[in-house]
Design a protein around this motif. Structure first.
Motif, PDB file in Angstrom:
ATOM      1  N   VAL A 295       0.817  -1.219   0.000  1.00  7.26           N
ATOM      2  CA  VAL A 295       0.000   0.000   0.000  1.00  7.26           C
ATOM      3  C   VAL A 295       0.847   1.264   0.000  1.00  7.26           C
ATOM      4  N   TRP A 296       2.167   1.147  -0.143  1.00 11.50           N
ATOM      5  CA  TRP A 296       2.968   2.354  -0.317  1.00 11.50           C
ATOM      6  C   TRP A 296       2.478   3.086  -1.562  1.00 11.50           C
ATOM      7  N   ALA A 297       2.436   4.412  -1.479  1.00 17.38           N
ATOM      8  CA  ALA A 297       1.823   5.176  -2.572  1.00 17.38           C
ATOM      9  C   ALA A 297       2.570   6.484  -2.800  1.00 17.38           C
ATOM     10  N   PRO A 298       3.226   6.658  -3.942  1.00 17.71           N
ATOM     11  CA  PRO A 298       3.880   7.931  -4.229  1.00 17.71           C
ATOM     12  C   PRO A 298       2.865   9.002  -4.625  1.00 17.71           C
ATOM     13  N   ARG A 299       3.111  10.228  -4.189  1.00 15.02           N
ATOM     14  CA  ARG A 299       2.257  11.359  -4.527  1.00 15.02           C
ATOM     15  C   ARG A 299       3.126  12.583  -4.731  1.00 15.02           C
ATOM     16  N   ALA A 300       2.793  13.398  -5.705  1.00 10.28           N
ATOM     17  CA  ALA A 300       3.569  14.598  -5.973  1.00 10.28           C
ATOM     18  C   ALA A 300       2.663  15.780  -6.262  1.00 10.28           C
ATOM     19  N   GLN A 301       2.994  16.915  -5.644  1.00  6.46           N
ATOM     20  CA  GLN A 301       2.335  18.177  -5.949  1.00  6.46           C
ATOM     21  C   GLN A 301       2.956  18.732  -7.227  1.00  6.46           C
ATOM     22  N   ALA A 302       2.135  19.196  -8.145  1.00 10.36           N
ATOM     23  CA  ALA A 302       2.631  19.682  -9.433  1.00 10.36           C
ATOM     24  C   ALA A 302       2.615  21.205  -9.503  1.00 10.36           C
ATOM     25  N   ASP A 303       3.523  21.744 -10.271  1.00  9.54           N
ATOM     26  CA  ASP A 303       3.352  23.107 -10.771  1.00  9.54           C
ATOM     27  C   ASP A 303       2.421  22.964 -11.973  1.00  9.54           C
ATOM     28  N   LYS A 304       1.171  23.384 -11.819  1.00  8.80           N
ATOM     29  CA  LYS A 304       0.159  23.031 -12.822  1.00  8.80           C
ATOM     30  C   LYS A 304       0.429  23.672 -14.178  1.00  8.80           C
ATOM     31  N   ARG A 305       1.046  24.840 -14.197  1.00  5.98           N
ATOM     32  CA  ARG A 305       1.355  25.461 -15.484  1.00  5.98           C
ATOM     33  C   ARG A 305       2.473  24.692 -16.191  1.00  5.98           C
ATOM     34  N   LEU A 306       3.492  24.307 -15.438  1.00  5.58           N
ATOM     35  CA  LEU A 306       4.579  23.534 -16.029  1.00  5.58           C
ATOM     36  C   LEU A 306       4.080  22.175 -16.501  1.00  5.58           C
ATOM     37  N   TYR A 307       3.172  21.567 -15.735  1.00  5.17           N
ATOM     38  CA  TYR A 307       2.644  20.254 -16.107  1.00  5.17           C
ATOM     39  C   TYR A 307       1.892  20.340 -17.434  1.00  5.17           C
ATOM     40  N   ALA A 308       1.019  21.325 -17.550  1.00  8.28           N
ATOM     41  CA  ALA A 308       0.248  21.484 -18.783  1.00  8.28           C
ATOM     42  C   ALA A 308       1.173  21.785 -19.962  1.00  8.28           C
ATOM     43  N   ALA A 309       2.178  22.634 -19.738  1.00  7.09           N
ATOM     44  CA  ALA A 309       3.111  22.975 -20.812  1.00  7.09           C
ATOM     45  C   ALA A 309       3.914  21.748 -21.238  1.00  7.09           C
ATOM     46  N   TYR A 310       4.305  20.916 -20.274  1.00  4.01           N
ATOM     47  CA  TYR A 310       5.051  19.690 -20.586  1.00  4.01           C
ATOM     48  C   TYR A 310       4.207  18.777 -21.475  1.00  4.01           C
ATOM     49  N   MET A 311       2.950  18.567 -21.097  1.00  2.99           N
ATOM     50  CA  MET A 311       2.082  17.686 -21.877  1.00  2.99           C
ATOM     51  C   MET A 311       1.833  18.248 -23.282  1.00  2.99           C
ATOM     52  N   ARG A 312       1.678  19.534 -23.371  1.00  4.03           N
ATOM     53  CA  ARG A 312       1.450  20.140 -24.691  1.00  4.03           C
ATOM     54  C   ARG A 312       2.660  19.902 -25.589  1.00  4.03           C
ATOM     55  N   ARG A 313       3.859  20.099 -25.044  1.00 10.85           N
ATOM     56  CA  ARG A 313       5.068  19.890 -25.838  1.00 10.85           C
ATOM     57  C   ARG A 313       5.176  18.443 -26.319  1.00 10.85           C
ATOM     58  N   ARG A 314       4.867  17.491 -25.418  1.00 12.62           N
ATOM     59  CA  ARG A 314       4.985  16.084 -25.800  1.00 12.62           C
ATOM     60  C   ARG A 314       4.026  15.732 -26.935  1.00 12.62           C
ATOM     61  N   LEU A 315       2.801  16.269 -26.870  1.00 16.11           N
ATOM     62  CA  LEU A 315       1.837  15.994 -27.941  1.00 16.11           C
ATOM     63  C   LEU A 315       2.241  16.697 -29.231  1.00 16.11           C
TER      64      LEU A 315
END
Length: 632
Positions: free
Chosen positions: A94-114
């Motif tokens: 039941v160990w579970a990794p969790r991370a707080q995101a910089d939401k603008r950086l996250y969206a920009a990262y996904m846009r670049r990958r697509l």
């Protein structure tokens, strides 16, 4: 992106949220041409609710998506600003990794990958309707009348299908706070005659960082040694920050009770069913009147943004009431609201209308993923998106369908729960839903699934080389632990594998005390190697027991249910089971076991009847392929 819309592609993906991103990525990795329809570049990879990835059971889903070649784990590791491994005091299942995101950086990262992906074209337009003829999808029609032909369409509309936002008595059509609802597309989906209804979710107010007195709050730092969510990550890219916690008070509770008649949740304005496991503030206070305080988490939405998210403070009261309730918290007496919280109602399709590939049973080539299937959470959406995208891509190439069993992955549990049991409320993944938790740990997701992804074509060369090195190390280390003697507290020398079954002995300590072990560990990220070895040795007896249970059940998983098989004519089944089985048409006897109300005796009865029918005409055989079987 090109200036003109494509006229024909292999796969159209509607929406570019977490489900849409993984669907498009998975299909394109198989070589399919993909058009992703979304409103604008700003809508790609948005985090309208909590800007965090992972958590209990959700972290398992992210690791599995990553092991199969998906994007979510890489994205959060590149943009995460606080990492924590939850449930460390409990067992590794039941160990579970969790991370707080910089939401603008996250969206920009996904846009670049697509944008940079081969085979993916971004179409910035709203889809007005599906084009369906004779039980088969043929493409989509945009709001300007342009049509994009495709024999496979994946719908990942989140909360946008006839979305309706509520803040007090004010309400307006919207899918997110300032984005238009998909009204005409909702009508197009309803015209298919699929079972469904209305669900509800919500978000808390956002508060300006500069207006918070953080000295009155309790700091919550991240882990000193952060655990990434992707198996490819060797170092985290972003600075790490603190979050903070605070507790509600009687003053907060009194304000909610005084204004409860103004809440659309309690005055009848909202009819959609909300999530049981993530209730609004109104629900917490009204349903649990004896609880004196509720813990809240103040989480920054990025490194260089003003917004702070109050996790646990979701509400839909009038904006001025929300301001008073926020200012009633310690440290927030001068708080300035950037945006009030809101509730959003939206259409969903009952997922029992889907196959395990997430293809609609009654419409060939139409796949649904994410909140349209009644789930909540970015991770659940992304997992479904990957499954739907892979199967849309496979279908475009005439290849067999791909499914995962409950014993193979949390993704398999998620899909099986949805398709066989359906949703009466927004579905959320928990580790308690897994029958074989010790087999489905976060540390071994790559050992379980990366070979499957490589076989499909979704795992690239870099990931495969990393995995082959890791797999080889793991096998050699297991042999070292079996063959090397170490000293235990009694003074005896026993194989290291046996020593690790002692609760007081940890592998990390054994490595330090016994240099002769000579284990090979990844020099950059040894924790995954250590975790896998420790768990495999410590729980070897339990793991073998669960493997035997899976083996016994595998005969049911391999036994196909012929498309012509009649449950209604099978004596010995209750009428309730006959109806449910006929409606949901499980592809295998194993899948039938997940139908609500199913008993071991009923499952054995179905198995025997199918075997007798097959013996009589020789047409029904056991299927051990990776495809979905009959009806898939």
């Amino acid at each position: 992106m090109t200036d003109a819309y494509p006229s024909t592609v292999d796969v159209v993906v509607i929406g570019a949220g977490h489900a849409g991103i993984e669907a498009a990525w998975a299909a394109s990795r198989l070589g399919a041409s993909v058009a992703v329809c979304t409103l604008s570049p700003a809508t790609i990879g948005q985090m309208p609710c909590n800007p965090a990835i992972g958590g209990t059971a959700k972290g398992h889903l992210v690791r599995e998506i990553d092991a199969l070649g998906g994007l979510m784990g890489e994205a959060i590791d590149a943009t995460g600003i606080q990492f924590r491994l939850l449930n460390r005091s409990r067992g590794p299942a039941v160990w579970a990794p969790r991370a707080q995101a910089d939401k603008r950086l996250y969206a920009a990262y996904m846009r670049r990958r697509l944008e940079r992906a081969d085979g993916i074209e971004l179409v910035y337009a709203q889809v007005a309707s599906l084009i369906v003829e004779d039980g088969r999808v043929l493409g989509v029609r945009l709001d300007d009348g342009h049509e994009i032909g495709a024999a496979q369409v994946v719908v990942t509309t989140g909360t946008f299908l006839d979305g309706l936002i509520h803040v007090g008595s004010a309400r307006r059509p919207a899918g997110r706070y300032d984005e238009p609802a998909a009204v005409s597309l909702a009508a197009s989906v309803r015209a298919l005659g699929l079972p469904g209804g209305r669900l509800k979710t919500g978000t808390p107010p956002r508060v300006h960082r500069a207006s918070i007195d953080f000295s009155a709050l309790t700091p919550q730092p991240g882990d000193a040694e952060p655990v990434p969510l992707s198996f490819l990550t060797t170092a985290l890219a972003q600075p790490q920050v603190e979050c903070h916690t605070v507790r509600t008070s009687e003053r907060v509770h009194r304000l909610v009770r005084e204004h409860i008649a103004e809440s659309p949740l309690y005055n009848g304005q909202i009819t959609g069913i909300g999530p049981r496991y993530c209730p609004s503030l109104e629900d917490k206070i009204m349903r649990f009147p004896d609880k004196e305080a509720h813990q809240l988490f103040l989480e920054p939405e990025g490194l260089d943004v003003d917004e702070v998210y109050i996790n646990g403070y979701s509400m839909s009261l009038p904006a001025e009431v929300q301001e008073a309730i926020v200012r009633a918290l310690p440290g927030l007496a001068e708080a300035r609201l950037i945006r009030p919280g809101y509730a959003v109602e939206y259409d969903f399709v009952q997922p029992t209308a889907l196959r395990h590939t997430l293809e609609v049973r009654s419409v060939a080539g139409l796949f649904l993923a994410g909140q349209i299937n009644g789930t909540s959470g970015y991770e659940e959406a992304a997992a479904q998106g990957w499954v739907a995208g892979v199967n849309a891509g496979l279908r475009s190439q005439g290849r067999p369908a791909f499914t995962l069993g409950r014993h193979e992955a949390y993704i398999g549990i998620l899909v099986d729960d949805l398709v066989t049991r359906g949703c009466l409320e927004p579905y959320r993944m928990f580790t308690s839903r897994a029958e074989h938790r010790l087999l489905l740990r976060i540390d071994n997701a790559d050992l379980r699934l990366t070979p499957r992804g490589r076989e499909l074509g979704t795992v690239g060369d870099e990931r495969w080389r990393t995995f082959v090195d890791r797999q080889g190390r793991h096998a050699r280390n297991r042999e070292r632990l079996r063959s090397t003697l170490v000293r235990v507290p009694s003074g005896d020398r026993v194989p290291a594998e046996e020593a690790l079954r002692n609760p007081s002995i940890r592998l990390s300590g054994l490595i330090a005390a016994e240099p002769a072990l000579g284990l090979e560990l990844d020099p950059v990220a040894p924790s995954v190697d250590v975790s896998s070895l420790d768990a495999d040795c410590r729980y070897v007896g339990y793991i073998r027991r669960q493997e035997r249970e899976v083996h016994r059940a595998s005969r049911y998983e391999a036994q196909r249910v012929p498309s012509s098989f009649s449950f209604e004519s099978l004596p010995g089944l209750s009428r309730e089971l006959q109806v449910r089985l006929t409606e949901r048409r499980p592809a295998t006897v194993g899948q039938a076991g997940s139908i609500p109300g199913m008993t071991p005796a009923a499952q054995a009865l179905i198995s025997a009847a199918i075997a007798r029918a097959g013996a009589a005409d020789g047409s029904f055989v056991r299927d051990t392929s990776t495809g979905g079987g009959a009806g898939e």
